[in-house]
Write a protein that holds these residues in place. Structure first.
Motif, short mmCIF file in Angstrom:
data_model
loop_
_atom_site.label_atom_id
_atom_site.label_comp_id
_atom_site.label_asym_id
_atom_site.label_seq_id
_atom_site.Cartn_x
_atom_site.Cartn_y
_atom_site.Cartn_z
N SER A 44 0.87 -1.27 0.03
CA SER A 44 -0.09 0.04 -0.05
C SER A 44 0.78 1.17 -0.07
O SER A 44 1.80 1.25 1.00
CB SER A 44 -0.98 -0.06 1.45
N THR A 66 -2.67 0.55 -4.50
CA THR A 66 -1.78 -0.80 -4.21
C THR A 66 -1.15 -1.11 -5.50
O THR A 66 -1.39 -0.67 -6.49
CB THR A 66 -3.02 -1.91 -4.32
N ARG A 70 -1.43 2.30 5.73
CA ARG A 70 -3.13 2.17 5.63
C ARG A 70 -3.34 1.53 4.53
O ARG A 70 -2.46 1.07 3.70
CB ARG A 70 -3.54 3.55 5.54
N LYS A 71 -4.70 0.95 4.61
CA LYS A 71 -5.06 0.29 3.45
C LYS A 71 -6.07 0.79 2.66
O LYS A 71 -6.97 1.82 3.25
CB LYS A 71 -5.73 -1.28 4.03
#
Length: 817
Positions: free
Chosen positions: A672, A683, A713-714
């Motif tokens: 990420s 991504t 973070r995603k």
């Protein structure tokens, strides 16, 4: 000084003068138009322009200017200056009508009128007019409204005309008796009527019967079948009529001669009136012409300068308007800081038209004509206007084209000063280019030192360079559309223009090897400089179009906002009206319900709660409630209760997360990352040392690795769904449908081809193409080398190779992605 003598023909002013003549209503105005001349006096020019501007305002507002009876009586008035001459009745009638029109014209400019305060110049001109009341009264005593001499102009004339009327009445009785007798004997036909021949009353008699009528034969018909006979019974009476008419004519001559003696002292004032009326007619013609070509009143300065906005050549405007075309306007400035503009650009690109426009607009202004430009323009006064344009070779004077140009330059150098406007077309041409350019440069330097203002057109690079390096000189370029290979006829100040010789030759179809040889002969420096000029023109046009688009969109936004605000006001007014109506209906309903309840209670009490009566009253109340329930809630008769507003639950702010530890090292698929300066999480799909391919929402990006950083973070669900607007997605889908796995860059320069291939490869990667073809041709191999060097630097390119020799060979590169 205006040079040369045919200056008006060279700038197209002769056509303007002819057009003005068609707007004049009298020979008086036509003569003023022929006398119109260039003036260097500031007050004279200001007065002429302001007079025309005031007349234009009268024409524009639709006021009826009483400028009428514009008879040219100058010759008859000059003739009666000699004693014993007379003014005939027709001219007297015209003079009387003209003086009455002068009185109306003076009344129009009476200071008591509100509009008269804005017409001071014309009012001052009208003050020179004299209605000559004494002359009008003297003419009115002699001439009636129809232009005939009155019977009572003198006692003798009145007596003679009475005698004539009596004699003619007696002849009429005699003639009736003669006709009756001739018809009874068959000499005259039944429909024969008396007629006039040589002032005598005669009868038409058939030639076969002419011996049967006693009298004098005065004439016969063309066929000879009819003769016109004066019967002897009325010969004497006709003689008396003739004698009386001669005496009447003699008396009229005497009366008109006496009247001419009365008018003679007033002849100078009457001639002045005619001159002033001619000026009024000419001013109105100038105003009509200004209305036709868009002439406006600029700000006038008593110094040599020019600051014009939206200037056009009126002759060109009239010509193009007939063909349904529009003129490209000219913005130009000449002052102490920008004295001479050196214009360059392609042939037939509008350089000469620009030159003539400057000449004709300045000449019009100093002739008193409103120039066709915007009213916020500024116009100065020049003492000299000089133009050198066209072929002036002369066999009689043994002058070639170039010799005539040199003679003109000699005159300009000897008379040119800071009050001179010089207009030179194709400066330095007509001889060997190198020495011609050198002479032109020397002359231009001398003109700059003398403070001459002007416009010069040229193709010489040394003059462009001189304009760039010398104070007071500035370059100007005529714009050219390379895509359509057409001139735009627009002048841009600040940089030189290109002649577009190679491009025009290529567009015409000259062989490529010939053009390559020409480029090799002039050298790469010359070609590159020309290309830089082309790039400047292209970039300038691009940003101008952007600016125009922004202005247009801002205008649309303002219109939408105005409509939105208007709609909001309408909705607010409608809301107030609906609420007021609802409150009124609610009050009426409540009052009706209360009245029904009170009436029910009253009846129950009065009947002392009898069972049957109470049951009946309850039934009536239930029926009333049923009627209320059955009302249509949408017909406006039922008012629904307003629900209280629910409180708005503000979203709780997310607690600030602690900074998470992010491992260092190279990026790998699945990591990420965020783009530096942004907040969206993406991504990693693939990565190498230089570039990273990301997936951000529904978008796929390929950017430099140094522009992203790893994050703990995603990607959020919203980001996974899409952060791209629907219009952008639609545009991407449309581009994907239109995408073709092949591009042709033949004929482009290396930088242009590289940019096109970059966009092409980006689209191919985005749309998941596996193989594409690039057509670059063989030529000298420059395009092939540049493109393959670029392909070698891309990690998204698996390999590339030549096309099969049967399908193009080395002229086509196959790229596997």
């Amino acid at each position: 000084m205006i040079y040369p003598e045919n200056f008006e023909n060279k700038i197209g002013f002769d056509t303007i003068r002819r057009e003005l003549l068609t707007h004049c209503d009298s020979p008086l105005g036509v003569e003023c138009c022929h006398r119109m001349a260039f003036s260097t006096d500031y007050e004279t020019v200001a007065r002429r322009l302001e007079q025309t501007a005031e007349m234009l305002s009268i024409e524009a507002t639709g006021r009826d200017l009483p400028l009428e009876s514009l008879f040219d009586l100058r010759q008859p008035l000059k003739e009666i200056q000699a004693p014993g001459t007379l003014f005939n009745a027709e001219h007297l009638n015209q003079l009387q009508r003209q003086l009455a029109g002068i009185e109306k014209l003076k009344a129009f400019f009476n200071p008591s009128h509100d509009y008269a305060q804005q017409l001071k110049r014309l009012a001052s001109l009208s003050s020179r007019l004299d209605p000559e009341d004494d002359v009008r009264r003297a003419i009115a005593r002699v001439i009636d409204r129809q232009g005939n001499v009155r019977d009572n102009a003198s006692p003798l004339l009145q007596e003679l005309r009475a005698t004539l009327a009596h004699t003619m009445a007696s002849i009429a009785g005699l003639m009736r008796r003669v006709i009756a007798q001739a018809r009874s004997t068959g000499v005259l036909e039944g429909d024969a009527q008396p007629t006039m021949r040589d002032g005598r009353l005669v009868l038409p008699v058939a030639a076969a019967n002419k011996r049967r009528v006693r009298g004098i034969v005065h004439d016969q018909s063309a066929t000879g079948k009819t003769v016109f006979i004066e019967p002897e019974e009325i010969v004497e009476a006709n003689n008396r009529i003739r004698e009386t008419e001669v005496e009447i004519d003699r008396e009229i001559v005497r009366i008109l001669t006496e009247l001419a003696d009365t008018l003679r002292p007033h002849v100078p004032a009457l001639l002045d009136n005619l001159d002033t009326l001619g000026v009024f007619d000419f001013i109105r013609a100038k105003a009509r012409f200004a209305q036709d070509v868009g002439g406006e009143m600029p700000t006038l300065h008593n110094e040599p300068m020019a600051e014009w906005y939206h200037a056009i050549h009126p002759t060109l405007l009239i010509s193009l308007r007939q063909h349904g075309k529009e003129v490209v306007p000219l913005d130009i400035r000449l002052d102490n800081e920008q004295r001479i503009i050196v214009i360059s650009g392609p042939n037939a690109g509008g350089k000469s038209v620009c030159l003539k426009t400057v000449g004709v607009v300045q000449y019009m202004a100093q002739c008193g004509l409103l120039p066709p430009l915007h009213s916020n323009s500024h116009v100065g006064i020049f003492d000299n206007i000089f133009i050198d344009i066209g072929d002036q070779q002369s066999i009689e004077d043994d002058l070639s084209t170039y010799s005539s140009h040199l003679r003109n330059m000699k005159l300009l150098l000897s008379h040119g000063n800071s009050h001179t406007l010089a207009l030179i077309d194709e400066f330095g041409s007509g001889t060997e280019p190198q020495i011609g350019a050198a002479i032109a440069q020397a002359i231009l330097m001398r003109l700059a030192q003398a403070g001459v203002l002007g416009v010069i057109t040229t193709h010489y690079h040394n003059l462009k360079q001189l304009a760039d390096e010398t104070d007071g000189l500035v370059n100007g370029a005529m714009l050219f559309d390379r895509g359509r290979m057409k001139p735009l006829f627009r002048l841009q100040i600040g940089y030189p223009g290109s002649s577009f010789a190679i491009e025009i030759a290529r567009g015409i179809g000259l062989p490529g090897d010939v053009l390559q040889a020409a480029e090799a002969l002039v050298g790469s420096d010359y070609i590159n400089m020309d290309r830089y000029l082309l790039d400047i023109v292209r970039d300038r046009r691009y940003w101008e179009q952007k600016r125009d688009d922004i202005r247009r969109k801002e205008k649309q936004i303002d219109e939408i906002a105005e409509r939105y605000n208007s709609r909001l006001e309408e909705l607010a007014a409608s809301k107030r009206e609906i609420l007021n109506q609802a409150r009124t209906e609610a009050r009426a309903l409540l009052e009706s319900s209360n009245a029904q309840v009170e009436h029910t209670i009253k009846e129950i009490k009065e009947t002392q709660a009898e069972r049957e009566r109470t049951r009946a009253i309850r039934a009536e109340l239930e029926e009333f409630k049923q009627r209320l329930a059955e009302q249509d809630p949408n017909d406006g008769s039922t008012v629904l209760p307003l629900e209280p507003l629910k409180p708005i639950n503000k979203p709780k702010r997310a607690k600030k997360r602690h900074h998470e530890e992010v491992p260092a090292g190279p990026l790998h698929p699945g990591d990420s990352v965020i783009i530096k300066g942004g907040n969206s999480v993406g991504t990693v799909i693939s990565a190498d040392e230089k570039y990273v391919t990301l997936s951000v929402g529904a978008m796929r990006l390929r950017i430099e690795a140094t522009r992203v950083e790893r994050t703990g973070r995603k990607p959020t669900d919203a980001a996974k769904r899409s952060s791209v607007s629907q219009s952008t997605l639609d545009d991407i889908r449309e581009r994907q449908l239109a995408f073709k796995p092949e591009i042709d860059v033949r004929g482009m320069r290396a930088d242009e081809a590289l940019q096109a291939v970059t966009y092409f490869i980006d689209d191919a990667v985005q749309f998941d193409a596996k193989r594409v073809r690039i057509l670059h041709g063989t030529g000298n191999g420059v395009l092939r080398e540049v493109i393959r060097n670029y392909l070698q630097s891309l990690s998204s390119v698996r390999r590339y190779h030549d096309e099969d020799v049967r399908l193009g060979g080395a002229g086509i590169t196959i790229v596997d992605l």
